[in-house]
Design a protein around this motif. Structure first.
Motif, PDB file in Angstrom:
ATOM      1  N   VAL A  54       0.844  -1.184   0.000  1.00 17.21           N
ATOM      2  CA  VAL A  54       0.000   0.000   0.000  1.00 17.21           C
ATOM      3  C   VAL A  54       0.883   1.240   0.000  1.00 17.21           C
ATOM      4  CG1 VAL A  54      -1.923   1.195   1.117  1.00 17.21           C
ATOM      5  CG2 VAL A  54      -1.628  -1.272   1.454  1.00 17.21           C
ATOM      6  N   LEU A  55       0.583   2.172  -0.886  1.00 20.08           N
ATOM      7  CA  LEU A  55       1.238   3.468  -0.896  1.00 20.08           C
ATOM      8  C   LEU A  55       0.195   4.488  -0.463  1.00 20.08           C
ATOM      9  CD1 LEU A  55       3.659   4.862  -3.555  1.00 20.08           C
ATOM     10  CD2 LEU A  55       1.851   6.298  -2.637  1.00 20.08           C
ATOM     11  N   VAL A  56       0.515   5.279   0.567  1.00 21.45           N
ATOM     12  CA  VAL A  56      -0.450   6.204   1.152  1.00 21.45           C
ATOM     13  C   VAL A  56      -0.040   7.647   0.889  1.00 21.45           C
ATOM     14  CG1 VAL A  56      -1.623   6.943   3.257  1.00 21.45           C
ATOM     15  CG2 VAL A  56      -0.947   4.538   2.986  1.00 21.45           C
ATOM     16  N   PRO A  57      -0.775   8.384   0.046  1.00 19.99           N
ATOM     17  CA  PRO A  57      -0.564   9.829  -0.056  1.00 19.99           C
ATOM     18  C   PRO A  57      -1.179  10.504   1.169  1.00 19.99           C
ATOM     19  CG  PRO A  57      -1.603   8.915  -2.038  1.00 19.99           C
ATOM     20  CD  PRO A  57      -1.738   7.900  -0.952  1.00 19.99           C
ATOM     21  N   LEU A  58      -0.425  11.382   1.790  1.00 22.59           N
ATOM     22  CA  LEU A  58      -0.887  12.031   3.015  1.00 22.59           C
ATOM     23  C   LEU A  58      -0.731  13.537   2.877  1.00 22.59           C
ATOM     24  CD1 LEU A  58      -1.870  11.605   5.971  1.00 22.59           C
ATOM     25  CD2 LEU A  58       0.528  11.686   6.650  1.00 22.59           C
ATOM     26  N   ALA A  90      -5.475  15.182   8.292  1.00 18.24           N
ATOM     27  CA  ALA A  90      -4.931  14.012   7.607  1.00 18.24           C
ATOM     28  C   ALA A  90      -4.255  13.062   8.588  1.00 18.24           C
ATOM     29  CB  ALA A  90      -3.939  14.461   6.532  1.00 18.24           C
ATOM     30  N   LEU A  91      -3.656  13.622   9.633  1.00 17.07           N
ATOM     31  CA  LEU A  91      -2.989  12.791  10.636  1.00 17.07           C
ATOM     32  C   LEU A  91      -3.985  11.911  11.378  1.00 17.07           C
ATOM     33  CD1 LEU A  91      -0.473  15.333  12.210  1.00 17.07           C
ATOM     34  CD2 LEU A  91       0.081  13.333  10.831  1.00 17.07           C
ATOM     35  N   GLU A  92      -5.184  12.422  11.620  1.00 15.28           N
ATOM     36  CA  GLU A  92      -6.185  11.648  12.334  1.00 15.28           C
ATOM     37  C   GLU A  92      -6.645  10.443  11.524  1.00 15.28           C
ATOM     38  OE1 GLU A  92      -9.285  14.434  13.311  1.00 15.28           O
ATOM     39  OE2 GLU A  92      -8.326  14.896  15.228  1.00 15.28           O
ATOM     40  N   GLY A  93      -6.765  10.612  10.208  1.00 12.67           N
ATOM     41  CA  GLY A  93      -7.280   9.534   9.380  1.00 12.67           C
ATOM     42  C   GLY A  93      -6.302   8.408   9.132  1.00 12.67           C
ATOM     43  N   ILE A  94      -5.020   8.705   9.129  1.00 13.31           N
ATOM     44  CA  ILE A  94      -4.054   7.682   8.739  1.00 13.31           C
ATOM     45  C   ILE A  94      -3.977   6.546   9.763  1.00 13.31           C
ATOM     46  CG2 ILE A  94      -1.995   8.716   9.790  1.00 13.31           C
ATOM     47  CD1 ILE A  94      -0.490   7.847   7.220  1.00 13.31           C
ATOM     48  N   SER A  95      -4.243   6.832  11.019  1.00 17.15           N
ATOM     49  CA  SER A  95      -4.204   5.771  12.017  1.00 17.15           C
ATOM     50  C   SER A  95      -5.279   4.729  11.749  1.00 17.15           C
ATOM     51  CB  SER A  95      -4.373   6.357  13.420  1.00 17.15           C
ATOM     52  OG  SER A  95      -5.605   7.045  13.533  1.00 17.15           O
ATOM     53  N   GLN A  96      -6.448   5.172  11.297  1.00 14.87           N
ATOM     54  CA  GLN A  96      -7.519   4.241  10.951  1.00 14.87           C
ATOM     55  C   GLN A  96      -7.121   3.385   9.749  1.00 14.87           C
ATOM     56  OE1 GLN A  96     -11.235   6.085   9.941  1.00 14.87           O
ATOM     57  NE2 GLN A  96     -12.298   4.153   9.598  1.00 14.87           N
ATOM     58  N   LEU A  97      -6.483   4.000   8.757  1.00 13.69           N
ATOM     59  CA  LEU A  97      -6.038   3.256   7.580  1.00 13.69           C
ATOM     60  C   LEU A  97      -4.994   2.217   7.955  1.00 13.69           C
ATOM     61  CD1 LEU A  97      -5.970   2.755   4.546  1.00 13.69           C
ATOM     62  CD2 LEU A  97      -4.350   4.654   4.331  1.00 13.69           C
ATOM     63  N   VAL A  98      -4.060   2.587   8.801  1.00 12.42           N
ATOM     64  CA  VAL A  98      -3.017   1.643   9.220  1.00 12.42           C
ATOM     65  C   VAL A  98      -3.631   0.459   9.962  1.00 12.42           C
ATOM     66  CG1 VAL A  98      -1.025   1.326  10.740  1.00 12.42           C
ATOM     67  CG2 VAL A  98      -1.167   3.353   9.253  1.00 12.42           C
ATOM     68  N   SER A 109       2.395  22.811   7.481  1.00  7.55           N
ATOM     69  CA  SER A 109       2.953  21.779   6.605  1.00  7.55           C
ATOM     70  C   SER A 109       4.242  21.207   7.185  1.00  7.55           C
ATOM     71  CB  SER A 109       3.231  22.350   5.202  1.00  7.55           C
ATOM     72  OG  SER A 109       2.056  22.480   4.453  1.00  7.55           O
ATOM     73  N   ASN A 110       5.098  22.085   7.653  1.00  9.73           N
ATOM     74  CA  ASN A 110       6.355  21.628   8.238  1.00  9.73           C
ATOM     75  C   ASN A 110       6.128  20.827   9.511  1.00  9.73           C
ATOM     76  OD1 ASN A 110       8.280  22.824   6.376  1.00  9.73           O
ATOM     77  ND2 ASN A 110       7.664  24.811   7.185  1.00  9.73           N
ATOM     78  N   ALA A 111       5.160  21.262  10.323  1.00 12.21           N
ATOM     79  CA  ALA A 111       4.875  20.551  11.569  1.00 12.21           C
ATOM     80  C   ALA A 111       4.307  19.158  11.301  1.00 12.21           C
ATOM     81  CB  ALA A 111       3.904  21.364  12.421  1.00 12.21           C
ATOM     82  N   VAL A 112       3.393  19.067  10.330  1.00 14.00           N
ATOM     83  CA  VAL A 112       2.814  17.768   9.985  1.00 14.00           C
ATOM     84  C   VAL A 112       3.884  16.834   9.432  1.00 14.00           C
ATOM     85  CG1 VAL A 112       1.235  16.569   8.410  1.00 14.00           C
ATOM     86  CG2 VAL A 112       0.487  18.636   9.603  1.00 14.00           C
ATOM     87  N   ALA A 113       4.731  17.366   8.545  1.00 14.82           N
ATOM     88  CA  ALA A 113       5.802  16.549   7.975  1.00 14.82           C
ATOM     89  C   ALA A 113       6.728  16.022   9.073  1.00 14.82           C
ATOM     90  CB  ALA A 113       6.594  17.357   6.956  1.00 14.82           C
ATOM     91  N   THR A 114       7.069  16.862  10.016  1.00 14.01           N
ATOM     92  CA  THR A 114       7.938  16.456  11.127  1.00 14.01           C
ATOM     93  C   THR A 114       7.275  15.379  11.976  1.00 14.01           C
ATOM     94  OG1 THR A 114       8.997  18.625  11.208  1.00 14.01           O
ATOM     95  CG2 THR A 114       9.166  17.246  13.179  1.00 14.01           C
ATOM     96  N   ASP A 115       5.999  15.570  12.301  1.00 16.37           N
ATOM     97  CA  ASP A 115       5.277  14.603  13.128  1.00 16.37           C
ATOM     98  C   ASP A 115       5.163  13.245  12.440  1.00 16.37           C
ATOM     99  OD1 ASP A 115       4.963  16.504  15.068  1.00 16.37           O
ATOM    100  OD2 ASP A 115       2.861  16.957  14.598  1.00 16.37           O
ATOM    101  N   VAL A 116       4.851  13.258  11.151  1.00 19.75           N
ATOM    102  CA  VAL A 116       4.696  11.999  10.414  1.00 19.75           C
ATOM    103  C   VAL A 116       6.025  11.258  10.344  1.00 19.75           C
ATOM    104  CG1 VAL A 116       4.145  10.978   8.174  1.00 19.75           C
ATOM    105  CG2 VAL A 116       2.732  12.831   9.078  1.00 19.75           C
TER     106      VAL A 116
END
Length: 278
Positions: free
Chosen positions: A164-168, A174-182, A213-220
């Motif tokens: 699976v390749l996930v565009p985020l 977007a951070l909230e949704g990815i945990s459900q996908l994982v 954007s920078n904060a989300v990238a760092t967190d991910v």
């Protein structure tokens, strides 16, 4: 480059080789508007540019991948719906695009009702996997563009895929949704597809001037580590314009920042695929 220009093979990527034949990758995120379809068609185009044979499967009822690769509605009479419910074989649905080495199974309007129809069909979770068996072996890569939901269509894609390749999108929600996908990926891996892996997360719509954007990238990156690609897809007006011409941005404007980002992403994907196969 003008909208009528054609893409040339990308020589710097040529030495990189995909190891599996075919390698099936689902491009998935249950959140809409994250650049999922854009990533699917431009990654496919970049792979085709380095002489990989690529099949895009448009499993999204919206049909944006089909539109983005220039397939008009009149050519979608046999599509993923017919393959999914068993009315047509893969060979009957495949259409060659104008890009050498790149084909597509388009979406169709009937696909919107497929979720309801699948409920009453036998082996409803494995229908797409069974439909692809021994039918896509002449492709190097198969990219499945999933709908923005975790319903039966996406589950069918994840069971059929190797990875699976996930565009985020670089936004907070977007951070909230990815945990459900994982969690969904893990459940499918445990119950239906033990070889399924999270191939990678690609950050999209990145704006380096935006602190969020920078904060989300760092967190991910802190949470997922090396699973996140180094390449980030920027916000770019040429990416937004390209679909109106029925072309990937790599054909619409090869020199723009968005195109260059997808070229680099293709390089990373191929390197990662080579390591997986080693």
């Amino acid at each position: 480059m003008t909208p009528d220009s054609t893409i040339e093979p990308i020589d710097p990527l040529a030495p990189l080789v995909g190891a599996h034949r075919p390698r099936i990758i689902a491009v998935a995120n249950q959140k809409g508007g994250v650049g999922k379809t854009t990533t699917a068609i431009n990654l496919a185009t970049a792979l085709a540019a380095v002489r990989k044979t690529v099949l895009v499967i448009d499993l999204d009822p919206q049909g944006n991948a089909s539109t983005g690769l220039g397939i008009p509605a009149s050519r979608r009479t046999v599509n993923t719906y017919h393959v999914l419910i068993g009315e047509a074989d893969v060979e009957q649905a495949v259409i060659e695009t104008t890009i050498p080495g790149l084909s597509i199974i388009p979406s169709g309007i009937d696909l919107a009702g497929a979720e309801i129809e699948l409920v009453d069909l036998t082996d409803r979770l494995h229908r797409f996997k069974n439909a692809l068996v021994n039918k896509v072996d002449h492709f190097d890569y198969v990219l499945i563009d999933c709908p923005p939901a975790l319903g039966l269509l996406t589950v069918n894609a994840l069971i059929a895929a190797h990875a699976v390749l996930v565009p985020l999108q670089c936004e907070f929600f977007a951070l909230e949704g990815i945990s459900q996908l994982v969690r969904t990926i893990e459940r499918i891996k445990n119950a239906h597809n033990p070889t399924l892996d999270l191939q990678g997360i690609v950050l999209t719509m990145y704006d380096q001037r935006n602190n969020l954007s920078n904060a989300v990238a760092t967190d991910v990156r802190e949470y997922f580590g090396d699973v996140v690609y180094q390449t980030m897809i920027p916000r770019n007006v040429r990416i937004s314009e390209a679909p109106s011409y029925g072309k990937p941005v790599l054909l619409y404007d090869t020199a723009c920042a968005g195109s260059q980002a997808y070229i680099h992403l293709a390089s990373e994907v191929l390197r990662r695929e080579t390591r997986i196969a080693a």
